[in-house]
Design a protein around this motif. Structure first.
Motif, PDB file in Angstrom:
ATOM      1  N   LYS A  53       0.855  -1.187   0.000  1.00 23.88           N
ATOM      2  CA  LYS A  53       0.000   0.000   0.000  1.00 23.88           C
ATOM      3  C   LYS A  53       0.894   1.242   0.000  1.00 23.88           C
ATOM      4  CE  LYS A  53      -3.605  -2.306   2.727  1.00 23.88           C
ATOM      5  NZ  LYS A  53      -4.342  -2.296   4.024  1.00 23.88           N
ATOM      6  N   ILE A  54       0.464   2.263  -0.712  1.00 20.18           N
ATOM      7  CA  ILE A  54       1.265   3.477  -0.809  1.00 20.18           C
ATOM      8  C   ILE A  54       0.403   4.705  -0.539  1.00 20.18           C
ATOM      9  CG2 ILE A  54       2.692   4.933  -2.288  1.00 20.18           C
ATOM     10  CD1 ILE A  54       3.513   2.479  -3.826  1.00 20.18           C
ATOM     11  N   GLU A  55       0.870   5.531   0.372  1.00 19.15           N
ATOM     12  CA  GLU A  55       0.258   6.837   0.617  1.00 19.15           C
ATOM     13  C   GLU A  55       1.266   7.897   0.194  1.00 19.15           C
ATOM     14  OE1 GLU A  55      -1.294   9.618   4.360  1.00 19.15           O
ATOM     15  OE2 GLU A  55      -1.228   7.428   4.563  1.00 19.15           O
ATOM     16  N   ILE A  56       0.808   8.932  -0.473  1.00 18.01           N
ATOM     17  CA  ILE A  56       1.724   9.982  -0.910  1.00 18.01           C
ATOM     18  C   ILE A  56       1.379  11.308  -0.236  1.00 18.01           C
ATOM     19  CG2 ILE A  56       2.170   8.877  -3.132  1.00 18.01           C
ATOM     20  CD1 ILE A  56       0.343  10.987  -4.410  1.00 18.01           C
ATOM     21  N   ILE A  57       2.418  12.076   0.019  1.00 18.84           N
ATOM     22  CA  ILE A  57       2.261  13.414   0.594  1.00 18.84           C
ATOM     23  C   ILE A  57       3.114  14.372  -0.223  1.00 18.84           C
ATOM     24  CG2 ILE A  57       2.549  14.867   2.635  1.00 18.84           C
ATOM     25  CD1 ILE A  57       2.351  12.340   4.346  1.00 18.84           C
ATOM     26  N   GLY A  58       2.472  15.228  -0.979  1.00 20.03           N
ATOM     27  CA  GLY A  58       3.197  16.228  -1.751  1.00 20.03           C
ATOM     28  C   GLY A  58       3.344  17.502  -0.943  1.00 20.03           C
ATOM     29  N   THR A  59       4.552  17.765  -0.502  1.00 21.09           N
ATOM     30  CA  THR A  59       4.775  18.952   0.336  1.00 21.09           C
ATOM     31  C   THR A  59       6.216  19.400   0.250  1.00 21.09           C
ATOM     32  OG1 THR A  59       4.421  19.868   2.566  1.00 21.09           O
ATOM     33  CG2 THR A  59       5.381  17.668   2.440  1.00 21.09           C
ATOM     34  N   ASP A  60       6.456  20.653   0.574  1.00 17.50           N
ATOM     35  CA  ASP A  60       7.799  21.230   0.568  1.00 17.50           C
ATOM     36  C   ASP A  60       8.374  21.142   1.978  1.00 17.50           C
ATOM     37  OD1 ASP A  60      10.118  22.677   0.349  1.00 17.50           O
ATOM     38  OD2 ASP A  60       9.178  24.469  -0.516  1.00 17.50           O
ATOM     39  N   LEU A  61       9.282  20.216   2.185  1.00 13.40           N
ATOM     40  CA  LEU A  61       9.844  19.990   3.517  1.00 13.40           C
ATOM     41  C   LEU A  61      10.835  21.065   3.941  1.00 13.40           C
ATOM     42  CD1 LEU A  61      10.403  16.127   3.386  1.00 13.40           C
ATOM     43  CD2 LEU A  61       8.624  17.357   4.644  1.00 13.40           C
ATOM     44  N   SER A  62      11.112  22.018   3.072  1.00 12.83           N
ATOM     45  CA  SER A  62      12.000  23.117   3.460  1.00 12.83           C
ATOM     46  C   SER A  62      11.232  24.234   4.161  1.00 12.83           C
ATOM     47  CB  SER A  62      12.719  23.692   2.234  1.00 12.83           C
ATOM     48  OG  SER A  62      11.827  24.394   1.395  1.00 12.83           O
ATOM     49  N   LYS A  63       9.912  24.109   4.216  1.00  9.73           N
ATOM     50  CA  LYS A  63       9.086  25.128   4.848  1.00  9.73           C
ATOM     51  C   LYS A  63       9.067  24.964   6.371  1.00  9.73           C
ATOM     52  CE  LYS A  63       7.690  26.937   0.939  1.00  9.73           C
ATOM     53  NZ  LYS A  63       8.133  28.286   0.518  1.00  9.73           N
ATOM     54  N   HIS A  64       8.833  26.066   7.061  1.00 10.65           N
ATOM     55  CA  HIS A  64       8.767  26.071   8.523  1.00 10.65           C
ATOM     56  C   HIS A  64       7.643  25.155   9.011  1.00 10.65           C
ATOM     57  CE1 HIS A  64       9.228  27.594  12.565  1.00 10.65           C
ATOM     58  NE2 HIS A  64       7.970  27.982  12.599  1.00 10.65           N
ATOM     59  N   ASN A  65       7.949  24.351  10.027  1.00 11.90           N
ATOM     60  CA  ASN A  65       6.983  23.445  10.669  1.00 11.90           C
ATOM     61  C   ASN A  65       6.479  22.334   9.751  1.00 11.90           C
ATOM     62  OD1 ASN A  65       7.032  24.547  13.246  1.00 11.90           O
ATOM     63  ND2 ASN A  65       5.362  25.980  12.832  1.00 11.90           N
ATOM     64  N   SER A  66       7.189  22.053   8.657  1.00 10.65           N
ATOM     65  CA  SER A  66       6.729  21.012   7.742  1.00 10.65           C
ATOM     66  C   SER A  66       6.769  19.625   8.382  1.00 10.65           C
ATOM     67  CB  SER A  66       7.549  21.033   6.452  1.00 10.65           C
ATOM     68  OG  SER A  66       8.926  20.890   6.719  1.00 10.65           O
ATOM     69  N   ALA A  67       7.733  19.377   9.257  1.00 11.00           N
ATOM     70  CA  ALA A  67       7.820  18.071   9.915  1.00 11.00           C
ATOM     71  C   ALA A  67       6.582  17.809  10.770  1.00 11.00           C
ATOM     72  CB  ALA A  67       9.081  17.993  10.776  1.00 11.00           C
ATOM     73  N   GLU A  68       6.166  18.816  11.501  1.00  5.33           N
ATOM     74  CA  GLU A  68       4.985  18.673  12.357  1.00  5.33           C
ATOM     75  C   GLU A  68       3.732  18.430  11.519  1.00  5.33           C
ATOM     76  OE1 GLU A  68       2.766  21.060  16.033  1.00  5.33           O
ATOM     77  OE2 GLU A  68       4.582  21.871  15.103  1.00  5.33           O
ATOM     78  N   THR A  69       3.622  19.156  10.409  1.00  4.36           N
ATOM     79  CA  THR A  69       2.470  18.990   9.517  1.00  4.36           C
ATOM     80  C   THR A  69       2.424  17.581   8.939  1.00  4.36           C
ATOM     81  OG1 THR A  69       2.564  21.340   8.924  1.00  4.36           O
ATOM     82  CG2 THR A  69       1.337  19.876   7.447  1.00  4.36           C
ATOM     83  N   VAL A  70       3.585  17.080   8.495  1.00  3.77           N
ATOM     84  CA  VAL A  70       3.656  15.724   7.954  1.00  3.77           C
ATOM     85  C   VAL A  70       3.306  14.700   9.023  1.00  3.77           C
ATOM     86  CG1 VAL A  70       5.265  13.947   7.153  1.00  3.77           C
ATOM     87  CG2 VAL A  70       5.272  16.199   6.083  1.00  3.77           C
ATOM     88  N   PHE A  71       3.844  14.871  10.212  1.00  2.00           N
ATOM     89  CA  PHE A  71       3.624  13.884  11.270  1.00  2.00           C
ATOM     90  C   PHE A  71       2.159  13.829  11.682  1.00  2.00           C
ATOM     91  CE2 PHE A  71       3.796  12.287  15.682  1.00  2.00           C
ATOM     92  CZ  PHE A  71       4.414  11.067  15.426  1.00  2.00           C
ATOM     93  N   GLU A  72       1.473  14.950  11.647  1.00  2.00           N
ATOM     94  CA  GLU A  72       0.041  14.958  11.956  1.00  2.00           C
ATOM     95  C   GLU A  72      -0.729  14.090  10.962  1.00  2.00           C
ATOM     96  OE1 GLU A  72      -1.065  19.046  11.970  1.00  2.00           O
ATOM     97  OE2 GLU A  72      -0.220  19.445  13.958  1.00  2.00           O
ATOM     98  N   THR A  73      -0.231  14.031   9.731  1.00  2.00           N
ATOM     99  CA  THR A  73      -0.880  13.224   8.689  1.00  2.00           C
ATOM    100  C   THR A  73      -0.629  11.735   8.876  1.00  2.00           C
ATOM    101  OG1 THR A  73      -0.594  15.058   7.128  1.00  2.00           O
ATOM    102  CG2 THR A  73      -1.078  12.898   6.193  1.00  2.00           C
TER     103      THR A  73
END
Length: 264
Positions: A53-73
């Motif tokens: 199974k594959i889930e994708i997240i298209g996001t810019d990890l260079s942005k502020h607080n991107s790690a927190e946003t990804v982890f919430e997902t």
């Protein structure tokens, strides 16, 4: 029980190759990259080829607080493997390079990777099981004139990974840092706005081979993985020569690479 791996920078280069190896090893995947269109194509291809199974997240990890946003997902997913591979480089004298680009690079290489690792590690330590692979660079072992902040950020990642690997040595959680030399990936295309003049052709490695080396090191729980005999020699050069001497050598290599024919 089915295991899940999270891979950043999964749309190309080493991130893509590591993702393929994880799919072959029957991991479900969470793929993260700024190029969401390419991720969707990869998602279809991989799901048709492998039983995962594959889930994708298209996001810019260079942005502020991107790690927190990804982890919430992904917080509802049991993460067994985290591969931090997203990154880019900027070539040029520190006085001439663009600060906004450098800030994005530092945020990606240092803040996002550190924060995402911290967030994911809590669950791994609680379960006493998990593996983290941080992709650094041969650049981590010495200062790098003409790519000063890139080299410094990769040095941070090496030091950080070694330190937390030591902190976790009495657990079943492992941290591996992969330090490849020049590898034929799209990194060469985006290293700067004038990348056609800055591509590296010396000691160029195959991304599939580098990924396989890093994957095997991660599975074994090895802390520092430097693929290639010549790269191992270069990594130990600062132990033989003075830091001033090694810095001068790196400067000459960088300037030589700038003059060489682009790789296609």
């Amino acid at each position: 029980m089915q295991q899940t791996a999270v891979v950043t920078g999964a749309a190309s280069g080493l991130g893509y190759e590591l993702m393929i190896l994880l799919a072959k090893d029957n991991y479900d995947l969470v793929l993260i990259d700024i190029d969401e269109v390419k991720l969707k194509t990869i998602q279809t291809e991989i799901q048709n080829s492998y039983n995962c199974k594959i889930e994708i997240i298209g996001t810019d990890l260079s942005k502020h607080n991107s790690a927190e946003t990804v982890f919430e997902t992904i917080n509802n997913i049991k993460i067994d493997v985290l591969v931090n591979c997203a990154g880019f480089g900027i070539y040029g004298s520190f006085t001439d390079t663009n600060w906004k680009e450098e800030l994005a690079m530092l945020n990606l290489h240092i803040i996002t990777i550190t924060h995402l690792t911290k967030l994911v590690l809590h669950g791994m330590v609680k379960r006493n099981c998990g593996k983290i692979l941080n992709v650094s660079s041969l650049a981590a072992f010495q200062p790098g004139p003409m790519m000063a902040l890139y080299y410094a950020s990769k040095s941070y990642l090496l030091s950080f990974s070694e330190a937390i690997a030591n902190e976790l040595k009495d657990t079943a959680v492992t941290v591996t840092v992969l330090c490849p030399g020049p590898t034929k990936t799209c990194f060469q295309e985006v290293v700067s706005s004038t990348s056609s003049n800055n591509k590296i052709s010396f000691n160029m490695a195959c991304p599939k081979e580098v990924a396989a080396y890093g994957f095997k090191a991660m599975i074994k729980g090895k802390v520092v993985a430097v693929p290639g005999f010549f790269n191992k020699l270069l990594a130990n050069l600062p132990r033989v020569l003075s830091r001033n001497r090694t810095t001068s050598i790196v400067r000459k290599i960088q300037e030589k690479n700038r003059e060489e024919t682009p790789i296609t």
